[in-house]
Design an enzyme around this catalytic site. Structure first.
Site, PDB file in Angstrom:
ATOM      1  N   ASP A 107       0.832  -1.205   0.000  1.00  0.00           N
ATOM      2  CA  ASP A 107       0.000   0.000   0.000  1.00  0.00           C
ATOM      3  C   ASP A 107       0.863   1.248   0.000  1.00  0.00           C
ATOM      4  O   ASP A 107       2.083   1.160  -0.167  1.00  0.00           O
ATOM      5  CB  ASP A 107      -0.997  -0.020   1.164  1.00  0.00           C
ATOM      6  CG  ASP A 107      -0.297  -0.343   2.469  1.00  0.00           C
ATOM      7  OD1 ASP A 107       0.787   0.221   2.689  1.00  0.00           O
ATOM      8  OD2 ASP A 107      -0.820  -1.158   3.254  1.00  0.00           O
TER       9      ASP A 107
ATOM     10  N   LYS B 213      -4.826   3.268  -0.664  1.00  0.00           N
ATOM     11  CA  LYS B 213      -5.780   4.314  -1.025  1.00  0.00           C
ATOM     12  C   LYS B 213      -4.963   5.506  -1.514  1.00  0.00           C
ATOM     13  O   LYS B 213      -4.267   6.130  -0.737  1.00  0.00           O
ATOM     14  CB  LYS B 213      -6.594   4.741   0.195  1.00  0.00           C
ATOM     15  CG  LYS B 213      -7.334   3.612   0.854  1.00  0.00           C
ATOM     16  CD  LYS B 213      -8.111   4.139   2.047  1.00  0.00           C
ATOM     17  CE  LYS B 213      -8.831   3.026   2.763  1.00  0.00           C
ATOM     18  NZ  LYS B 213      -7.927   2.099   3.463  1.00  0.00           N
TER      19      LYS B 213
ATOM     20  N   MET C 109      -0.513   9.940  13.111  1.00  0.00           N
ATOM     21  CA  MET C 109      -1.696  10.547  12.503  1.00  0.00           C
ATOM     22  C   MET C 109      -1.291  11.515  11.404  1.00  0.00           C
ATOM     23  O   MET C 109      -0.165  11.985  11.337  1.00  0.00           O
ATOM     24  CB  MET C 109      -2.503  11.312  13.561  1.00  0.00           C
ATOM     25  CG  MET C 109      -1.780  12.526  14.109  1.00  0.00           C
ATOM     26  SD  MET C 109      -2.667  13.334  15.445  1.00  0.00           S
ATOM     27  CE  MET C 109      -4.091  13.908  14.596  1.00  0.00           C
TER      28      MET C 109
HETATM   29  C1  LIG Z   1      -1.948   3.183   9.622  1.00  0.00           C
HETATM   30  S1  LIG Z   1      -0.552   3.782  10.466  1.00  0.00           S
HETATM   31  C2  LIG Z   1       0.584   2.494  10.126  1.00  0.00           C
HETATM   32  C3  LIG Z   1       1.760   2.464  11.030  1.00  0.00           C
HETATM   33  C4  LIG Z   1       2.781   1.417  10.655  1.00  0.00           C
HETATM   34  N1  LIG Z   1       2.241   0.098  10.796  1.00  0.00           N
HETATM   35  C5  LIG Z   1       4.059   1.530  11.495  1.00  0.00           C
HETATM   36  O1  LIG Z   1       4.355   0.645  12.291  1.00  0.00           O
HETATM   37  O2  LIG Z   1       4.757   2.546  11.323  1.00  0.00           O
HETATM   38  C6  LIG Z   1      -0.062   5.079   9.425  1.00  0.00           C
HETATM   39  C7  LIG Z   1       0.670   6.190  10.149  1.00  0.00           C
HETATM   40  O3  LIG Z   1       2.009   5.837  10.370  1.00  0.00           O
HETATM   41  C8  LIG Z   1       2.818   6.999  10.382  1.00  0.00           C
HETATM   42  N2  LIG Z   1       3.929   6.836   9.406  1.00  0.00           N
HETATM   43  C9  LIG Z   1       4.176   5.779   8.641  1.00  0.00           C
HETATM   44  N3  LIG Z   1       5.291   5.969   7.915  1.00  0.00           N
HETATM   45  C10 LIG Z   1       5.766   7.188   8.234  1.00  0.00           C
HETATM   46  C11 LIG Z   1       6.897   7.954   7.836  1.00  0.00           C
HETATM   47  N4  LIG Z   1       7.784   7.494   6.927  1.00  0.00           N
HETATM   48  N5  LIG Z   1       7.083   9.171   8.379  1.00  0.00           N
HETATM   49  C12 LIG Z   1       6.203   9.648   9.287  1.00  0.00           C
HETATM   50  N6  LIG Z   1       5.128   8.967   9.707  1.00  0.00           N
HETATM   51  C13 LIG Z   1       4.890   7.752   9.198  1.00  0.00           C
HETATM   52  C14 LIG Z   1       1.913   8.152  10.020  1.00  0.00           C
HETATM   53  O4  LIG Z   1       1.485   8.763  11.218  1.00  0.00           O
HETATM   54  C15 LIG Z   1       0.759   7.455   9.337  1.00  0.00           C
HETATM   55  O5  LIG Z   1      -0.427   8.232   9.418  1.00  0.00           O
END
Ligand SMILES: C[S@@+](CC[C@H](N)C(=O)[O-])C[C@H]1O[C@@H](n2cnc3c(N)ncnc32)[C@H](O)[C@@H]1O
Length: 456
Positions: A246, A268, A381
């Site tokens: 995704d 999405k 978030m």
């Molecule tokens: C549905 S959650 C999934 C988290 C993921 N499973 C993890 O362990 O990082 C999605 C959120 O992860 C955070 N996120 C994921 N990758 C990121 C990145 N490279 N930089 C900043 N925030 C990130 C953001 O807050 C995003 O809205």
């Protein structure tokens, strides 16, 4: 080929080590490990060699080397640091047709030690023929990363079943195909998981001529930088027939999969309305049932705000074998790359990971708990709820000057960090117009960033 690679059986073989220093001690240890009967000739023994000699009851002769010492030996190691003694030892061995290794001098050696990858009973030996031991070590390191830690266990498992399979499948070509199926498919993966009973069941299916079963790896892709992928994740990607991914998975990570693997986007993005979780589960299930190796690649760690649990539940209900490979979650990646330690002896004795996604336009969290001092909050978030988040925290008692930072696209080349007191963070982030994904860290540890000298 300048040198013929051989694996010697040295059990009870008479071997001689000339020299008693540190290097000699390392060689003595290798010979003892291989079961050799070791004699040491040296005017003096260092501590390590003396300790080995005592522990293993080795023959020690405290005197200068003499040519006749090599007589009757299978293998001699010259580790003296004295080139004249080494040269004499080599000449004596050549004359008496005894194998000799002279440490750090291939020209005075009929046998040289390779660099070794040890996954007993599997051993990989690398040699550059003495041209560059450093290069041999580098190559060995690369092989180390390719071979799973369970390779030895897999070899043991297959070895113990060879006779039985031979008896039930007399045709050699059929047997070769079977072993290849076992290695390509679930048998190897199940041994990697430590489930020997399931591996046996799968092997029995293959012997009976049934089609191989599929396998799903739920893989944490980390926050973006492909170098943050685990070795296990990399191996799973390189074996996969199909990869579901995704938007949180960076293109650089996706590229590490096999060229011919089918890649399926299930996120999405832009005009795409997104695939429902139930559809993703059904697609993966269908592929696994066809015997394919499926990787479900999820940003960060699959079990942190990743719905990994739901995907596993579906697989389990349908009896599909699976594994979960953890990844570096956004909190850890963002914190490390932004130079923010998440805990600190004086300022933060705990850290909380919370998700601040809006439900009916409201961020619903345990505000009184989150507003307490001496902890770090990491909020997963987007930017939409940031104003509400800071207002609620301050409203529930958090000091308005509490340091905070929003990290955009953490660990990626274009990572950006906006830092401000919590009372002004939403405003500062809006002005910076940061792209997603973003993670926000709140707590006094954020101020340590300056000390760690981070610029991004
Ligand atoms: C549905 S959650 C999934 C988290 C993921 N499973 C993890 O362990 O990082 C999605 C959120 O992860 C955070 N996120 C994921 N990758 C990121 C990145 N490279 N930089 C900043 N925030 C990130 C953001 O807050 C995003 O809205």
């Amino acid at each position: 080929m300048k040198r013929l690679p051989l694996f010697l059986d040295l059990s009870e073989a008479p071997c001689l080590v000339i020299g008693g220093g540190e290097v000699a001690a390392r060689k003595i240890a290798s010979l003892v490990d291989a079961g050799a009967r070791v004699t040491i000739v040296a005017p003096l023994l260092g501590d390590a060699a003396a300790e080995l000699a005592e522990r293993h009851d080795l023959d020690v002769e405290l005197r200068e080397f003499e040519e006749d010492d090599v007589r009757g030996r299978l293998f001699v190691i010259a580790a003296t640091g004295d080139s004249e003694v080494n040269r004499r030892a080599c000449a004596a061995c050549r004359e008496r047709r005894v194998l000799i290794n002279t440490v750090d001098d291939a020209t005075l050696s009929t046998a040289i030690f390779p660099s070794i990858v040890d996954r007993a009973p599997v051993t990989v030996a690398v040699s550059t023929g003495g041209a560059s031991p450093t290069l041999a070590r580098r190559i060995r390191e690369q092989i180390e990363t390719l071979l799973p830690a369970a390779t030895g266990r897999l070899a043991d498992f297959l070895g113990r079943r060879r006779e039985r399979v031979r008896a039930s499948m007399p045709d050699i070509d059929a047997r070769r195909r079977l072993w290849e199926q076992a290695l390509d498919g679930n048998v190897a993966a199940l041994i990697g998981k430590g489930d020997e009973a399931a591996a046996d069941a799968e092997l029995a299916r293959l012997v009976a001529g049934d089609a191989p079963e599929g396998f799903v790896s739920l893989v944490g892709a980390g926050p973006g930088d492909p170098d943050l992928l685990t070795l296990k994740a990399l191996r799973a990607l390189q074996r996969a027939d199909v990869i579901y991914h995704d938007n949180l998975v960076s293109p650089a990570v996706l590229e590490l999969g096999r060229r011919d693997a089918r890649r399926v986007y299930v996120g999405k993005r832009r005009a795409f309305s997104g695939t429902r979780q139930s559809d993703i589960n059904a697609l993966m299930l269908a592929d696994a049932k066809q015997g394919l190796r499926v990787v479900r690649l999820k940003g960060g760690d699959p079990f942190i705000f990743g719905r990994g649990g739901e995907e596993i539940e579906t697989l389990r209900r349908h009896g599909i074998e699976f594994e979960v490979i953890p990844g570096i979650t956004a909190a850890l990646g963002c914190a490390a790359y932004a130079g923010i330690p998440l805990t600190h002896r004086d300022w933060a004795q705990s850290v909380r990971f919370v998700t601040g996604h809006l439900k009916d336009d409201i961020v619903n969290l345990d505000w009184p708990e989150l507003a307490k001092p001496d902890q770090t909050l990491v909020v997963y978030m987007g930017l939409v709820g940031l104003r509400q988040l800071s207002a609620q925290l301050i409203g529930h008692g958090m000091a308005p000057d509490t340091p905070s930072a929003t990290i955009s696209r953490g660990t990626l080349e274009d990572q950006a960090v906006v830092a401000a007191p919590i009372s002004g963070l939403a405003q500062a982030v809006e002005e910076a117009d940061l792209p997603g994904p973003t993670t926000t860290i709140i707590g006094r540890v954020v101020d340590l960033r300056a000390q760690l000298g981070r610029s991004r």
